[in-house]
Write a protein that holds these residues in place. Structure first.
Motif, PDB file in Angstrom:
ATOM      1  N   GLU A   1       0.811  -1.219   0.000  1.00  0.00           N
ATOM      2  CA  GLU A   1       0.000   0.000   0.000  1.00  0.00           C
ATOM      3  C   GLU A   1       0.844   1.268   0.000  1.00  0.00           C
ATOM      4  O   GLU A   1       0.335   2.364  -0.273  1.00  0.00           O
TER       5      GLU A   1
ATOM      6  N   LYS B   1       3.218   2.746  -1.851  1.00  0.00           N
ATOM      7  CA  LYS B   1       3.372   3.611  -3.025  1.00  0.00           C
ATOM      8  C   LYS B   1       2.133   4.465  -3.289  1.00  0.00           C
ATOM      9  O   LYS B   1       2.233   5.513  -3.923  1.00  0.00           O
ATOM     10  N   LYS B   2       0.987   4.024  -2.798  1.00  0.00           N
ATOM     11  CA  LYS B   2      -0.250   4.770  -3.031  1.00  0.00           C
ATOM     12  C   LYS B   2      -0.333   6.012  -2.152  1.00  0.00           C
ATOM     13  O   LYS B   2      -1.076   6.940  -2.468  1.00  0.00           O
ATOM     14  N   ILE B   3       0.408   6.026  -1.035  1.00  0.00           N
ATOM     15  CA  ILE B   3       0.238   7.118  -0.073  1.00  0.00           C
ATOM     16  C   ILE B   3       1.504   7.933   0.174  1.00  0.00           C
ATOM     17  O   ILE B   3       1.431   9.017   0.753  1.00  0.00           O
TER      18      ILE B   3
ATOM     19  N   ASN C   1       4.321  10.452  -0.774  1.00  0.00           N
ATOM     20  CA  ASN C   1       4.431  11.545  -1.723  1.00  0.00           C
ATOM     21  C   ASN C   1       5.547  12.494  -1.299  1.00  0.00           C
ATOM     22  O   ASN C   1       5.394  13.275  -0.362  1.00  0.00           O
TER      23      ASN C   1
ATOM     24  N   ILE D   1       9.988   2.764  -3.325  1.00  0.00           N
ATOM     25  CA  ILE D   1       8.970   3.812  -3.150  1.00  0.00           C
ATOM     26  C   ILE D   1       9.488   5.185  -3.566  1.00  0.00           C
ATOM     27  O   ILE D   1       8.708   6.051  -3.973  1.00  0.00           O
TER      28      ILE D   1
ATOM     29  N   LEU E   1      -5.323   2.625   7.869  1.00  0.00           N
ATOM     30  CA  LEU E   1      -5.521   2.153   6.505  1.00  0.00           C
ATOM     31  C   LEU E   1      -5.892   0.680   6.501  1.00  0.00           C
ATOM     32  O   LEU E   1      -5.229  -0.140   7.144  1.00  0.00           O
TER      33      LEU E   1
END
Length: 316
Positions: free
Chosen positions: A128, A130-132, A134, A171, A267
């Motif tokens: 999960e 890489k989705k969050i 930034n 990441i 999450l």
């Protein structure tokens, strides 16, 4: 259904062996180990034919899992690839970058799948990330636990830290521009704990601590970025995200207290056995060559960074 062979019945080999009957896409055709007593024991328990020499079972399989000691990875993997077999080899693929490149070159030329067993890639929480994540500015990772006699001859960087290096490089997708490393021996002749600082081209700093001298096992990673603080627990496969944090000091009657407030997001993470997912992904890659979790370039970069750190610590 893929006809599979398992080479090596040590700790990781047994983990693999215990999962094959849960994966209907796999038919285990043979198991191999140089320890004849252990081989006969596992062969009797599973009903799978045992081999003392892995070469003797290659004609009966399409793919192999290699879970022998790291120093034998190169020669065993090379022979299996040259025999036209798909290979899943435990990490690290080798302790030599040029040998790793050679194995990937052979696999590419023969159109074979060569996957490395980085099991943490299939941890639900890691999948999960890489989705969050930034543009983080600080990553801190801890992978520590008690000493075990079986680990005394293993590099702590290639055995433990390579997981965190692999995840962080994946990441960030950024270039490492500086490495600082410190460590020391406690129970073995090798480094038993290490603290490593990685600086990346875009400015991110990663601090990684690994140890096999801690009495309490701890597997965590925290990621600080402008809008959130992300905390990952590898063991529980959990991710907590802290947002809009504020803090203040409160002066009371002859005392000073500290107050921290934030919004906490927990999450939802799909949790399954990461090793089982790794094996299933290997089978999927055999059916579809384009399904790699990471590129070959990333595989080699993770190994290159790990080997460089290992060399720095060995020459301390």
């Amino acid at each position: 259904m893929i006809k599979m062979g398992l080479i090596g019945l040590g700790r990781m080999g047994k983990y693999h062996l215990n999962l094959y009957d849960e994966i209907p896409e796999v038919k285990l055709m043979g198991i191999c180990d140089i320890n004849e007593e252990e081989l006969n024991k596992q062969s009797k328990l599973t009903g799978v034919r045992g081999y003392l020499d892995y070469r003797e079972m290659l004609d009966t399989v399409e793919a192999v899992t290699i879970a022998v000691p790291t120093k034998y990875h190169y020669e065993v993997a090379k022979e299996c690839l040259l025999a036209g077999k798909h290979v899943l080899v435990e990490k690290p693929i080798t302790t030599n970058l040029e040998q790793a490149k050679e194995l990937f070159d052979i696999a590419m030329k023969k159109d074979l799948v060569l996957n490395i067993g980085h099991v943490e890639r299939f941890n639900g929480a890691v999948m999960e990330l890489k989705k969050i994540v930034n543009n983080p500015y600080l990553i801190e990772s801890r992978r520590v636990g008690p000493f075990a006699e079986r680990m005394k001859n293993d590099s702590i960087i290639l055995d433990l830290m390579i997981h965190d290096i692999d995840i962080i490089l994946n990441i960030l997708e950024d270039e490492v521009v500086d490495i600082q490393a410190q460590g020391a021996s406690v129970y073995s002749k090798l480094v038993d704990y290490a603290s490593v600082n990685l600086k990346f081209k875009k400015g991110t700093v990663a601090n990684i601590i690994v140890s096999r001298v801690n009495q309490k096992k701890d597997r965590t990673m925290s990621i600080a970025q402008k809008d959130a603080f992300i905390f990952l627990d590898y063991t529980n496969q959990d991710i907590n995200i802290y947002r809009q944090g504020t803090s203040q000091h409160i002066f009371g009657n002859k005392e000073l207290t500290y107050k921290n407030e934030y919004i906490l997001e927990r999450l939802f993470v799909y949790k399954d056995n990461p090793l089982k997912l790794e094996i299933k992904n290997f089978i999927k890659c055999i059916d579809n060559r384009a399904c790699r979790v990471v590129s070959v370039e990333h595989e080699l970069k993770s190994l290159e960074v790990a080997l460089k750190i290992d060399e720095m610590l060995n020459n301390r």
